[in-house]
Design an enzyme around this catalytic site. Structure first.
Site, PDB file in Angstrom:
ATOM      1  CE1 TYR A  99      -4.215  -1.803   0.331  1.00 14.51           C
ATOM      2  CE2 TYR A  99      -2.634  -3.441   1.064  1.00 14.51           C
ATOM      3  CZ  TYR A  99      -3.888  -3.123   0.592  1.00 14.51           C
ATOM      4  OH  TYR A  99      -4.808  -4.115   0.388  1.00 14.51           O
ATOM      5  CE  LYS A 152       2.572 -18.625  -1.653  1.00 11.29           C
ATOM      6  NZ  LYS A 152       2.033 -19.986  -1.506  1.00 11.29           N
ATOM      7  CG  ASP A 190      -0.787 -21.223  -0.031  1.00  9.81           C
ATOM      8  OD1 ASP A 190      -0.208 -20.847   1.014  1.00  9.81           O
ATOM      9  OD2 ASP A 190      -0.267 -22.027  -0.821  1.00  9.81           O
ATOM     10  CG  ASP A 212      -7.626  -5.705   1.682  1.00  8.84           C
ATOM     11  OD1 ASP A 212      -8.706  -5.494   2.255  1.00  8.84           O
ATOM     12  OD2 ASP A 212      -7.399  -5.388   0.509  1.00  8.84           O
ATOM     13  CG  ASP A 258     -13.036  -8.129   2.752  1.00  5.03           C
ATOM     14  OD1 ASP A 258     -12.937  -7.458   3.806  1.00  5.03           O
ATOM     15  OD2 ASP A 258     -13.314  -7.621   1.652  1.00  5.03           O
TER      16      ASP A 258
END
Ligand code: ATP
Length: 352
Positions: free
Chosen positions: A136, A187, A220, A244, A248
């Site tokens: 970001y 990751k 994942d 983020d 959700d």
């Protein structure tokens, strides 16, 4: 006395914040809390009227004079690029250095979850999303844009300081709330540079919290696990991007966007509470917006101010409304925004 700045903002932000304030006022009355609320006229209307989004003096007052900020939502189709939303929300995030995005995910009623066996998941979960770095920061660019030779680079930035403070916030929370474990989500196999930094800091900071277990899970695998066995997790800490996405996913497991509150924090200094949803211009003015996410923000705010019983009372009253079917159309109910807010405020006295 604690001073709270209320920024209703735009669209359904104004509608849901009216109900959140009603619940906060009723709580103040019931518990005799010493809270002062002041409403701030920041948002699209002010921007269109005065050509000003937010002034330096306003930033200074919000920074210096308030214990917390309660924000509805910002965004209006009449303003290109939602410039005002960026100035106000990102302005506050950077000015107040709100590096923790805290997303609690609690299943208030099993009927709300798309999971097959929601009864197995009662404890809920808290996600600590890093709020100031990652992708970001917008580092990068395009080369030969618009041609078949186009190259795009978008950098993912992590600093030791940025990682250390979010990881420490997650461990402190786990210790204070007696959560057994903190899970780092990353990751590190595909992103070894940032992965190594996050994992080193995670081990170093975690060593200061011997009572809290630590583990690392690839993002994942976590996406699968959150659907398969969310009950396994308590406190998650992760980067801006993964946070983020996962928050959700977690929000939808607990009933969707109309029920998801969040806090943006600089622990010990500043706090801004806002529902996860936006200003939703498509339903603004229809009286159908679910005010529960905003009301649950009041719960987070009360908890933050140390009024733990009152915070629980707000959450209980929301759960009761759901159980009694007093809900807006997004939860398949027929009540209006105002009816739901009014019902919750009226039932605060009846819950533990
Ligand atoms: P953003 O500000 O993130 O760009 P937005 O305001 O367009 O987004 P979201 O808040 O992400 O939209 O919500 C997407 C859709 O979900 C909305 O257009 C609306 O239809 C629905 N929605 C969002 N919040 C609520 C709510 N509180 N109650 C009912 N429906 C909602």
């Amino acid at each position: 006395m604690a001073r709270i700045a209320v920024i209703p903002g735009d669209g359904i932000g104004v509608e849901v914040m009216a109900e959140a304030v009603r619940v906060l006022r009723r709580t103040r009355e019931l518990a005799g809390l010493d809270l002062e609320l002041r409403t701030w006229d920041l948002g699209a209307e002010r921007t269109l009227r005065e050509g000003v989004t937010i002034t330096e003096a306003e930033f200074e007052t919000l920074e210096g004079d308030y214990e917390a900020i309660l924000l509805g939502a910002l965004g209006d189709p009449r303003i290109a690029d939602d410039r005002h939303a960026r100035d106000i929300l990102l302005g506050l995030r950077f000015r107040l250095d709100l590096f923790v995005n805290f997303r609690p995910c609690r299943l208030l009623d099993p009927s709300l979850s798309p999971l097959r066996n929601p009864d197995r998941w009662s404890g809920g979960m808290e996600i600590f999303r890093e709020n100031t770095e990652g992708i970001y920061v917008n580092l990068g660019g395009r080369f030969k844009a618009g041609t078949r030779d186009e190259v795009a680079i978008h950098e993912d930035l992590s600093t030791w300081k940025g990682v250390e403070r979010i990881v420490r916030a997650a461990f402190s929370h786990a210790r204070d709330r007696r959560r057994p474990r903190v899970t780092l989500v990353d990751k590190a196999n595909a992103m070894p540079a940032s992965g190594a930094l996050w994992r080193r800091v995670f081990q170093e900071v975690g060593a200061d919290f011997p009572e809290v277990e630590r583990e690392a899970v690839f993002v994942d695998a976590m996406a699968m696990d959150l659907v398969r066995r969310p009950q396994r997790y308590g406190v998650l800490v992760t980067s801006n991007l993964f946070g983020d996405i996962l928050s959700d996913l977690a929000a939808v497991l607990t009933g969707g966007i109309g029920l998801a509150p969040s806090a943006n924090l600089h622990p010990g200094r500043h706090a801004l509470f806002e529902p996860v949803h936006g200003s939703a211009p498509d339903i603004a003015g229809s009286g159908t917006a679910n005010p529960m996410a905003a009301i649950l923000c009041v719960g987070l705010l009360l908890d933050h101010l140390g009024h733990v019983r009152e915070a629980r009372r707000v959450e209980e009253a929301v759960s009761l409304a759901i159980a009694e079917g007093v809900t807006t159309p997004d939860l398949e109910g027929t009540s209006s925004t105002e009816e739901v807010g009014g019902w919750i405020a009226d039932h605060l006295a009846n819950v533990a």
